[in-house]
Design an enzyme around this catalytic site. Structure first.
Site, short mmCIF file in Angstrom:
data_model
loop_
_atom_site.label_atom_id
_atom_site.label_comp_id
_atom_site.label_asym_id
_atom_site.label_seq_id
_atom_site.Cartn_x
_atom_site.Cartn_y
_atom_site.Cartn_z
N GLY A 225 15.09 6.11 -50.08
CA GLY A 225 15.56 4.47 -49.93
C GLY A 225 17.17 5.58 -48.99
NE ARG B 236 14.08 13.32 -55.83
CZ ARG B 236 13.65 11.89 -56.02
NH1 ARG B 236 13.79 11.20 -56.85
NH2 ARG B 236 14.10 11.44 -54.77
CE LYS C 284 9.08 -4.22 -51.37
NZ LYS C 284 9.55 -4.46 -52.27
C1 3PG Z 1 16.27 5.89 -57.54
O1 3PG Z 1 16.13 6.20 -58.68
O2 3PG Z 1 15.88 5.32 -56.89
C2 3PG Z 1 15.73 7.46 -56.66
O3 3PG Z 1 15.93 8.65 -57.28
C3 3PG Z 1 15.53 7.19 -55.37
O4 3PG Z 1 14.97 8.09 -54.81
P1 3PG Z 1 13.66 6.18 -54.04
O5 3PG Z 1 14.77 5.67 -53.73
O6 3PG Z 1 13.29 7.23 -53.28
O7 3PG Z 1 12.81 5.64 -55.00
#
Ligand code: 3PG
Ligand code: ADP
Ligand code: MG
Length: 383
Positions: free
Chosen positions: A364, A35, A189
């Protein structure tokens, strides 16, 4: 969204950049800087033009972690990076005043302040007081209604960074794919994947569900899944998706006896079982070779492949299905888009990443963008 290319003046201007510095750390060391490397182009673009670049990010969920080791790792990728151990307030503003044009300051973890996650107005104002311009580049967090995502952009002239622009462009293209189009959604999930499955079934020709997610569908169609991981989801919702003829589920699995976790680690007693032959005392941890072959035949006929979610319990060595599909995608010649924190982690060591068309830094956020076409952190940026 206005691009950072549209910023009229850079020289000596303090620019606050919400970036994604949330990388995995073990014993105070960055173990994967993927990242960070994706964050570099925007930072370099601004610093080369003489801006005072102020980076804000979260790290971890609890708000206890520090960005200090990450600032050090970033300093190995780009010059003139320093770290300041506070996020807001007079001393942080002082650190910004002392910045030389073209240098980069990393402030401390945003989530140390409760106001970040609650989108507290006073906290957002403090952040905005650090700079004259705001740049959003943390695509991975744009689905979260936090202060640095939806609060600060309302208080400063705002622009999209290069990574955010690229993510939106590439993922938006995936919403109207070239046909035939194959989507593969694994991981776990159901509740986190339901909206994206529903959306993809409208636009893609085949939607394959894999990983633990597939267990929910196998169970809902009346198959024995033994002691496999299943979601606590409403079976009616699963059945609605299952009724769609575009949905494809695994036809065989790799299972182990559900007796102890040591067996899981050793893969002892693992066997291939067709769906329909799984025993009540068994656990599905991967899909089998027939399913990999099925996916391969679908992928070879397709122009677009979208993939999120590991296809097996890769952390415990059940990587066959995920590895096989990664190779299938790389060899397919289709436009390929993949994303998800675990998905990238699962396939990184295969050295195939350069062979995918686009790799999203979001998990997400990627799913939400694909499901809804936009995100709160994008909506708030002015045109
Ligand atoms: C978060 O903290 O939401 C992350 O930066 C996003 O990545 P994730 O949705 O894969 O956990
Ligand atoms: P991503 O982060 O790429 O979006 P997810 O977070 O949705 O992916 O899912 C990753 C998790 O799914 C991993 O922890 C992986 O072990 C788990 N998983 C996949 N298949 C199985 C399975 N058959 N049984 C148990 N866990 C599984
Ligand atoms: Mg994950």
């Amino acid at each position: 969204m206005r691009s950072i290319r549209d910023i009229p003046l850079f020289e000596n201007i303090p620019i606050l950049v919400r970036t994604a510095l949330n990388v995995p750390i073990e014993n105070g060391k960055v173990v994967n800087d993927y990242r960070l490397r994706r964050a570099v182009p925007t930072i370099t673009f601004l610093s080369e033009r003489g801006a005072k670049v102020i980076l804000i990010s979260h790290i971890g969920e609890k708000g206890t972690e520090t960005l200090e080791p990450i600032a050090r790792a970033l300093g190995k990728l780009i010059p003139r990076v320093s770290f300041f151990s506070e996020t807001i307030g007079e001393r942080a503003r002082g650190a910004v005043r002392n910045l030389a044009p073209g240098s980069v300051l990393v402030l401390e973890n945003l989530r140390r302040d409760k106001g970040e996650v609650t989108n507290d107005r006073a906290f957002a104002k403090e952040l905005a007081a650090l700079a004259d311009i705001f740049v959003q580049d943390s695509f991975d967090t744009c689905h979260r209604p936090h202060a640095s995502i939806i609060g600060v952009p309302k208080l400063l002239p705002n622009y999209a960074g290069l990574l955010l622009e690229e993510e939106v462009e590439e993922l938006s293209r995936s919403l109207t794919p070239k046909h035939p189009a194959l989507a593969v959604i694994g991981g776990a999930k159901f509740s986190t994947k339901e909206a994206v499955l529903t959306a993809l079934l409208k636009t893609y020709d085949h939607v394959f569900v894999g990983g633990a997610l597939a267990n929910d569908f196998l169970k809902a169609s009346g198959h024995e899944v033994g002691k496999s991981l299943v979601s606590e989801a409403n079976e009616e919702n699963i059945k609605k998706i299952l009724a769609n003829p575009k949905l494809v589920v695994p036809i065989d699995s790799i299972v182990i006896p559900a007796t102890n976790t040591e067996e899981m680690r050793m893969r002892t007693g693992a066997r291939i079982a067709n769906i329909g032959e799984i025993q009540p005392n068994e656990v599905i941890l991967d899909h089998g070779p027939e399913t990999s072959a099925l996916l391969k035949s679908l992928a070879q006929k397709t122009k677009t492949i979208l993939w999120n979610g590991p296809l097996g319990n890769y952390e415990h060595g059940f990587t066959d299905a995920t590895d096989a599909f990664a190779h299938t995608v790389a060899d397919s010649g289709a436009r390929s888009v993949i994303g998800g924190g675990d998905t990238i982690a699962a396939i990184e060591t295969l050295n195939l990443l350069p062979r995918f068309s686009f790799i999203s830094t979001g998990g997400g956020a990627m799913l939400d963008l694909l499901a809804k076409g936009t995100l709160p952190g994008i909506d708030v940026l002015s045109y």
